[in-house]
Scaffold this motif. Structure first.
Motif, short mmCIF file in Angstrom:
data_model
loop_
_atom_site.label_atom_id
_atom_site.label_comp_id
_atom_site.label_asym_id
_atom_site.label_seq_id
_atom_site.Cartn_x
_atom_site.Cartn_y
_atom_site.Cartn_z
N ALA A 139 0.70 -0.77 0.18
CA ALA A 139 0.18 -0.35 -0.18
C ALA A 139 1.17 0.97 0.24
CB ALA A 139 -0.81 -0.35 0.88
N GLY A 140 0.49 2.36 -0.16
CA GLY A 140 1.36 3.36 -0.61
C GLY A 140 0.88 4.55 0.41
N MET A 141 1.04 5.71 0.55
CA MET A 141 1.40 6.71 1.26
C MET A 141 -0.15 6.86 0.92
SD MET A 141 2.75 10.59 1.84
CE MET A 141 2.93 10.79 0.31
N PHE A 142 -0.92 6.94 -0.33
CA PHE A 142 -2.12 8.17 -0.32
C PHE A 142 -3.30 6.65 0.54
CE2 PHE A 142 -0.14 10.93 -3.14
CZ PHE A 142 0.04 12.10 -2.20
N ARG A 143 -2.67 5.21 -0.26
CA ARG A 143 -3.75 4.36 0.34
C ARG A 143 -3.49 3.92 1.80
NH1 ARG A 143 -8.07 1.15 -0.98
NH2 ARG A 143 -7.84 -0.90 -0.29
N ARG A 144 -2.09 4.49 2.14
CA ARG A 144 -2.83 4.17 4.12
C ARG A 144 -3.30 5.49 4.43
NH1 ARG A 144 3.04 2.78 2.99
NH2 ARG A 144 3.32 4.78 3.16
N PHE A 145 -2.89 6.59 4.02
CA PHE A 145 -3.48 7.83 4.74
C PHE A 145 -5.54 7.36 4.64
CE2 PHE A 145 -5.95 11.52 4.57
CZ PHE A 145 -5.57 12.22 5.32
N ARG A 146 -5.76 6.78 3.74
CA ARG A 146 -7.34 6.83 3.22
C ARG A 146 -7.59 5.71 4.46
NH1 ARG A 146 -9.64 5.16 -2.42
NH2 ARG A 146 -8.24 3.75 -1.82
#
Length: 303
Positions: A207-214
């Protein structure tokens, strides 16, 4: 151990039942609440139905005349200005505070020192903050005009607080500077409750940074974030000192909010009846806002 028989009331102290003892404990708090909050609130709401001038004794019952006068004069422009100020300040403070909380939570070097530094605007009294930014926005010797002219971004000085198009922006910037530390603290506290194992598992899964944030960060802090937004919006909706010191509701009423309008009606126009009517409508809007939030929160909890 003493076993009470059926129908027997447990007593606390010298012959006092638990119920009576509990009432005595909360009675001072209730009396203080009634004297400081409940009585002034009811008296203010009642005054809205009377024509009462602060300069003269006595008052005359006029029914809903004050409320009708408020609604037909400047209620809607004042509501618009209040919503722009409260919404703009809340959104800006939340965005800056959340971004700083994410940075501090990442464990950057010197984050402890930076956390204390960012809290500095929060501890300054509101009036002092207002005078500081009044100097920054001053049209003749203000810091902002000087910097922008030196950088070649402007040819001449701008009266930031004297133009209807820029006064509200200046007020929002000032209040945002004083408010973002509280948002930062709240969101940082929420971020520190999110388990780090979730991020490690998400990183293993690719999971990328934006995916982890969401998927991890925002769900973990959503409840505290929504509560912080509600409280900040309510505080900004009834904020007074920054606006009054910087612009006094001007120019041309472009920054006149409910707090400023009630003060002006009561202590500059001496019309207590009209000020109380405006305050009553103002309170109903806040109650509707809080009621809507509680309804949505209850529905979300049930789902």
């Amino acid at each position: 151990m003493t076993i009470l028989r059926t129908g027997q009331t447990k007593r606390n102290g010298p012959g006092l039942p638990d119920g009576t003892f509990a009432v005595l404990l909360v009675l001072p708090g209730l009396a203080l609440f009634a004297a400081i909050i409940l009585y002034p609130l009811l008296a203010s709401l009642t005054t809205g139905f009377f024509r009462q001038d602060l300069r003269f004794p006595g008052r005359e019952f006029v029914g809903l005349s004050n409320f009708a006068d408020v609604l037909h004069r400047d209620f809607w422009p004042t509501l618009e200005h209040t919503l722009v100020f409260a919404g703009g300040t809340t959104a800006a403070a939340f965005g800056i505070g959340f971004a700083l909380a994410l940075a501090l939570n990442a464990g950057l070097r010197g984050s402890g020192f930076m956390r204390g530094l960012f809290l500095f605007p929060w501890v300054i009294p509101g009036v002092v903050t207002s005078f500081l930014w009044m100097w920054i926005f001053n049209a003749n010797y203000g810091l902002l005009n000087g910097v922008l002219i030196q950088l070649g971004l402007m040819d001449e000085a701008v009266s930031w607080l004297g133009e209807p198009g820029t006064a509200m922006l200046a007020v929002i910037v000032t209040k945002t500077w004083a408010s973002f530390p509280w948002m930062m603290v709240m969101m940082l506290a929420g971020l520190q409750t999110v388990p780090g194992e979730l991020y490690e598992a998400a990183a293993v899964d690719g999971a990328g940074m934006f995916r982890r944030f969401r998927s991890i960060t925002w769900p973990g802090v959503r409840s505290i974030g929504l509560l912080a937004l509600l409280l900040e919006f309510i505080w900004n909706f009834q904020h007074f000192d920054t606006i009054y010191v910087l612009t006094g509701g001007g120019p041309a009423n472009s920054t006149q909010t409910f707090a400023v309008a009630v003060f002006q009606d009561a202590f500059q126009g001496f019309d207590l009846g009209r000020a109380s009517a405006l305050g009553g409508l103002w309170m109903l809007l806040l109650l509707a806002l809080v009621g809507g939030y509680l309804f949505l929160s209850h529905r979300e909890d049930r789902s």
